[in-house]
Design a protein around this motif. Structure first.
Motif, short mmCIF file in Angstrom:
data_model
loop_
_atom_site.label_atom_id
_atom_site.label_comp_id
_atom_site.label_asym_id
_atom_site.label_seq_id
_atom_site.Cartn_x
_atom_site.Cartn_y
_atom_site.Cartn_z
N LEU B 189 1.02 -1.09 0.13
CA LEU B 189 -0.23 0.14 -0.01
C LEU B 189 0.98 1.10 0.04
O LEU B 189 0.70 2.37 -0.51
CB LEU B 189 -0.89 0.19 1.07
CG LEU B 189 -1.88 -0.85 1.00
CD1 LEU B 189 -2.78 -1.09 2.51
CD2 LEU B 189 -3.15 -0.29 0.23
N GLN B 193 0.26 4.08 -2.45
CA GLN B 193 -0.12 5.38 -2.17
C GLN B 193 0.85 6.49 -2.72
O GLN B 193 0.41 7.54 -3.50
CB GLN B 193 0.23 5.67 -0.65
CG GLN B 193 0.19 7.12 0.00
CD GLN B 193 -1.11 7.26 0.61
OE1 GLN B 193 -2.15 6.76 0.26
NE2 GLN B 193 -1.17 8.50 1.25
N ASP B 305 -4.68 -3.90 -2.31
CA ASP B 305 -4.23 -2.83 -2.59
C ASP B 305 -4.97 -1.66 -3.52
O ASP B 305 -4.84 -0.59 -3.83
CB ASP B 305 -2.91 -3.15 -3.90
CG ASP B 305 -1.83 -3.43 -3.08
OD1 ASP B 305 -1.92 -3.74 -1.84
OD2 ASP B 305 -0.67 -3.92 -3.74
#
Lengths: 435, 615
Positions: B189, B193, B305
């Protein structure tokens, strides 16, 4: 009494200064509930930039404030935060003095009426005591200064705060009995946002009452004073508008400010009733419904003036509330102004019927506005109907609040003439029913 | 408006509501729970259907042939990954370029506020590799994303292999009207991001990343692929994203439709659909599936994800291959065909997915409960708060109570000082602020003085402040305003009830599951608490129903539902890691659950705690 007022002022300024310095200020100034296309500071800055470039600030479709405002900020734009804080302070002090004066008058009248034995004997508990009335002006000022709505509006640098100050000064000068100043401030308020035009009626009624001129169309003194006041109002309005013209050198501002207010071309969501309705509407009905919606603000003046002709200050309160509900680009700053008056009617509390319901509704709606906005605009999972539903509920809440106070006021007056314990003709107890 | 203006009818209604308050509240509570449990019962749910016209009626053929070659690429990738000891950037770039994509890389780094013990990372530094397949048929204003995480251990290689295989196959097709971005992200993640923030030119989490060199159009939809074995038995669909946001239901419908068309077993929450809804087992199964979804949604974490895409208005889901001991196996070619079919349908979209629902719960993959059906369950619970508030308002002596509609009211009760109500409110919120800020700030001090690791320090500080809050505020009003009055606690309770109602209402709108779970535990507390209850018993009950304990129960229930029950001590360890994950999710991705609990829900519960110890 000056010390507590100063304390409240200091507290209010501190809160605002802290918020101005925090990261929240930017967030707040973007909120549609707090700024409208008319009052957004961003647009004022844009107008200033255009003015500095030598272009008419109204040449784009961004700036819609009046020329006086832009020339005011032309000089003080670096101190804008201080100007907005001072404006809020002025509003609060004006409201404080106005309510203090009004309460003194009310108390004097009550005393004379008592001495003349004009009240029924069982109405003593409806009488207002000086002890209870002593703190009301302070409460009014506190309600205005520490109301979250006012604070948000001030931190967002919404020019709505300036309009509120002008209206507060108008109320103060009216209650002080100065016809000329009252007319000038009324003209200024009207010049700012058109709608305060409806405050002409209560101001006239108040001044007439003060001069002991009966409201009687057959009497020449009534017409003389009406014409006099009307002339002062129209005269100062003309002067202000001509001044704007000479400052700006063109009449651009008339369509750009007043046309913008009256024909509602900007349908950015806000807490009012216009945007959703006109976004959904077919174009050829638009003009008709614009008239219907706008007439709402002005129409109630007539019946209310007839009903409340003995109570012009309450009429002012009603009118301000109606303006803030039905105007085309309302913000929370407008609501804060009439909410500041609520402590002045605290003696009506016992006759209020829906205050619990209404305050729950207003509280819940205020919290739901940002939530539903987030769901609609950022998360994309809700849509405009969600937001408008809350807007609608919020306005229904406000209307209930205002009508509740109206009912309570009339009811108290009724009891003051008819006695507190009503009897039917057969001697049984009666209750008042509003149908 | 008769009800609002006619005093006699109002009086009748108010009397009814106050006299029957307790029974109505009990009925509402039970009805709320029953309604919620009923949602999983199949006749009460709706069958899913495709709302989006562009995806429903068009036909596509799936012809992806190269599953074996994709697996070989996956093995090659695994070899290079082992050699490089992380993401084999050069190899990936070269492979993608060979397949005719425009390839770019993005490096990022992020220091976590405290070490993440679950994933054993603190200073994260990595590189995302992505290739863009330019659309031959349209002006490249829109894009789709297929992503596969590159995990540090030996899993997920097959996903990257399949991603590269699909890239090669897609490159040779001419019907693409949207750019397709093939993204291999490192550090799951965190990498995602960094990539999303880079793509949208935002920086909300204070991450360091290099700007993206190549962009495609605005992303319409995204799929994240997790595949760790050569053959799979079923595909699991994961929908829950950050802050409980869900993608449009049509994305789930699309997945389900293709699974049925191609004949792949598909699950949601790892649960296969059962056909025997009318038996007790079938119903229990549906309840379990729905409860898992509720718990996952309530946690506010991104469960795959895809979870971060949703924040940018991008409909996204994670498809995870599961290899269990079932007989029936599906090979990679079939999975590839499924993905090809989904992408071709998404390619046909004329506008973003918006026709179907955004607010739903799924008791199975073919059934859903929409917002209109599940909100009443919460509404019934919230009604209790409002009814209690009304009851208190009447008791506090308002015109509604007065016999003659305002006339003949006795002495107005002396109102308690503002100070006696304001003090607990302020102190509770300050405790909340301490709970929110101190754990991360004071970790170094805690590590110096106690033999704990940073992560433990954060979690234990949080628990310590939480517990200390119980002792701190309930005495304060006495120092300020002397002995607490009857009126005082009533006013405070009224404030707390309305506060809780508004708070839970707003929470439930954003994240229904979280609002509902909090309502189940907090509403009885809020409804019942008075200073006149027996102290010890009710204090125990209140602590057991506090937000912290709710999290603990949720951990156990979640494990139970996942058919991986844990012992008490394991559960406690899980609970601690859940707290640290919550704090990490907040600081890394901006999850709102931790600040909501610390800054608003916990202070609100402290207000109720205050009432219990009013005298």
């Amino acid at each position: 009494m000056a010390a507590p007022l100063t304390l409240v002022l200091v507290l209010a300024v501190t809160v605002r200064a802290v918020l101005f310095r925090s990261s929240l200020a930017e967030l707040i100034s973007e909120r549609v509930e707090v700024v409208s296309p008319l009052s957004a500071w961003k647009r004022v800055v844009e107008g200033l930039a255009l003015l500095d470039l030598g272009v008419s600030p109204y040449s784009g479709d961004v700036f819609h404030e009046t020329p006086l405002i832009i020339y005011l900020f032309h000089f003080v734009v670096d101190y804008a935060e201080i100007v907005f804080m001072v404006t809020d302070g002025i509003t609060a002090v004006a409201l404080y003095l106005a309510v203090q004066n009004y309460n003194r008058n009310v108390f004097r009248k009550q005393k004379y009426a008592l001495e003349a034995n004009r009240y029924p004997p069982d109405c003593l508990e409806l009488m207002r005591s000086p002890k209870e009335m002593f703190y009301i002006p302070l409460k009014v000022a506190t309600f205005y200064l520490l109301n979250p709505f006012t604070i948000l509006s001030c931190v967002a640098k919404s020019t709505c705060g300036l309009n509120n100050a002008v209206i507060a000064l108008f109320i103060l000068s009216t209650i002080k009995g100065s016809a000329l100043l009252s007319a000038i401030f009324l003209a200024l308020a009207t010049y700012q946002s058109v709608y305060p035009l409806t405050l002409f009626a209560p101001a006239l009624l108040f001044l007439l009452q003060r001069l002991y001129i009966p409201v009687n169309p057959c009497r020449s003194s009534f017409w003389l004073f009406t014409l006099q006041y009307g002339f002062m109002f129209v005269g100062s309005l003309l002067v202000i508008i001509c001044l704007s013209f000479f400052l700006l050198g063109s009449w651009d501002f008339i369509p750009s400010v007043y046309g913008f207010i009256l024909s509602v071309p900007d349908l950015t969501p806000n807490i009012g009733l216009f945007w959703y309705f006109f976004a959904e509407m077919f174009e050829h009905f638009r003009f008709f419904f614009i008239c219907v919606f706008q007439i709402n603000v002005f129409f109630y003046t007539i019946p209310l003036s007839i009903k409340l002709k003995e109570h012009p200050v309450f009429l002012i309160f009603m009118q301000i509330a109606i303006i803030s509900i039905f105007k085309s680009y309302p913000t929370v700053g407008d609501i804060a102004l009439y909410m500041a008056f609520l402590p002045a009617w605290s003696h009506l509390y016992r006759f209020l019927r829906n205050i619990f319901l209404v305050s729950c509704v207003l509280l819940a709606c205020s919290a739901l506005f940002p939530v539903l906005w987030h769901l609609w605009i950022y998360a994309g999972s809700a849509n405009s109907n969600f937001y408008y539903a809350i807007t609608l509920l919020f306005n229904v809440g406000q209307i209930l609040l205002v009508s509740d106070y109206f009912y309570a006021y009339l009811r108290r007056e009724h009891h003051l003439t008819q006695g507190l314990y009503l009897r039917r003709k057969d001697g049984s107890e009666a209750t008042l029913v509003l149908k | 408006m008769g009800l609002l203006s006619d005093p006699n009818r109002r009086k009748a209604l108010t009397t009814l509501l106050t006299r029957l308050n307790t029974p109505i509240c009990v009925v509402c509570y039970l009805a709320g729970i029953a309604w919620f449990m009923g949602l999983a019962f199949e006749p009460f749910t709706l069958r899913t259907y495709m709302s989006e016209n562009a995806m429903g009626s068009t036909m596509v053929e799936e012809r992806f042939p190269a599953g074996e070659r994709a697996l070989a690429t996956g093995r090659e990738f695994a070899g290079h990954k082992r050699k490089a000891g992380g993401m084999p950037v050069d190899w990936l770039v070269k492979t993608m370029q060979d397949r005719g994509l425009e390839v770019f890389t993005q490096s990022f780094s992020r220091t976590l506020p405290f070490p993440d013990e679950n994933k054993e990372r603190y200073m994260v530094r990595g590189i995302n590799v992505y290739g863009i397949l330019r659309a031959p048929r349209a002006p490249r204003t829109e894009a789709l994303v297929l992503s596969a995480p590159c995990s540090p251990d030996n899993s997920n290689n097959q996903a990257v292999g399949l991603l590269l295989g699909l890239a090669q196959y897609f490159r040779n097709q001419i019907y693409w009207a949207k750019d397709i971005i093939f993204l291999v992200n490192e550090h799951d993640l965190i990498g995602m991001q960094a990539w999303l923030e880079g793509y949208h030119h935002t920086n909300i989490s204070g991450m360091d990343y290099t700007p993206l060199q190549g962009r495609a159009g605005s992303i319409q939809a995204a799929l994240s692929l997790e595949l760790s074995s050569d053959v799979i038995t079923s595909l699991d669909l994961i929908l829950e994203g950050l802050n409980g946001q869900l993608p449009n239901l049509d994305l789930a419908n699309l997945f389900h439709a293709f699974c049925q068309k191609i004949g792949v077993m598909c699950t949601i929450q790892g649960k296969l659909q059962r056909s025997d809804w009318d038996t007790a087992e079938g119903y229990t199964h549906a309840v379990q599936t729905m409860m898992l979804m509720v718990l996952k949604q309530a946690s506010g974490r991104p469960w795959g994800d895809h979870g971060l895409f949703l924040r940018y208005h991008i409909e996204a889901a994670t498809v995870r291959g599961v290899n269990s001991f079932r007989q029936y196996k599906t090979d990679t070619t079939t999975v590839g065909r499924l993905l090809e079919g989904m992408f071709r349908k998404l390619n046909n979209l004329l506008e973003r997915l918006h026709q179907s629902y955004f607010f739903y719960l799924m008791p199975s993959l073919s059934r859903f409960v929409s917002i209109g059906y599940y909100m009443p369950a919460f509404g019934l619970l919230a009604t209790i708060l409002l009814l209690r508030a009304l009851d208190l308002w009447v008791q506090l002596g308002t015109p509604t109570e007065v016999t003659e509609d305002g006339v003949g009211e006795v002495e107005p009760p002396s109102s308690p000082g503002v100070l006696s109500v304001l003090t607990p409110v302020v102190i509770s919120h300050l405790t909340g602020v301490a709970l929110y800020t101190l754990p991360v700030l004071s970790q170094e001090t805690a590590v110096e003085h106690f033999p704990v690791s940073e992560t433990e320090a954060v979690v234990l500080t949080a628990i310590a402040i939480y517990t200390a809050g119980l002792a701190l505020p309930h005495n304060t009003h006495r120092f300020i305003s002397g002995e607490g009055t009857e009126q005082g606690w009533r006013v405070l309770k009224l404030v707390a009830l309305l506060y809780l109602a508004v708070l839970l209402g707003c929470t439930a709108l954003i994240n229904f599951s979280l609002g509902f779970i909090l309502a189940i535990t907090l509403v009885p507390v809020a409804a019942c608490v008075t200073p006149h209850l027996p102290k010890a018993v009710s204090a125990l009950a209140m602590v057991l129903l506090s937000p912290g304990c709710t999290i603990l129960y949720c951990v156990f229930i979640f494990q139970e539902l996942q058919e991986a029950p844990v012992s008490l001590s394991e559960g406690w360890m899980l609970f601690l890691s859940v707290i640290s994950q919550g704090i990490l999710d907040h600081s890394l991705f901006g999850s709102l659950v931790y600040p909501l609990l610390a800054l608003l829900v916990y202070p609100c519960w402290l207000l109720l705690w205050n009432i219990l110890f009013w005298k």
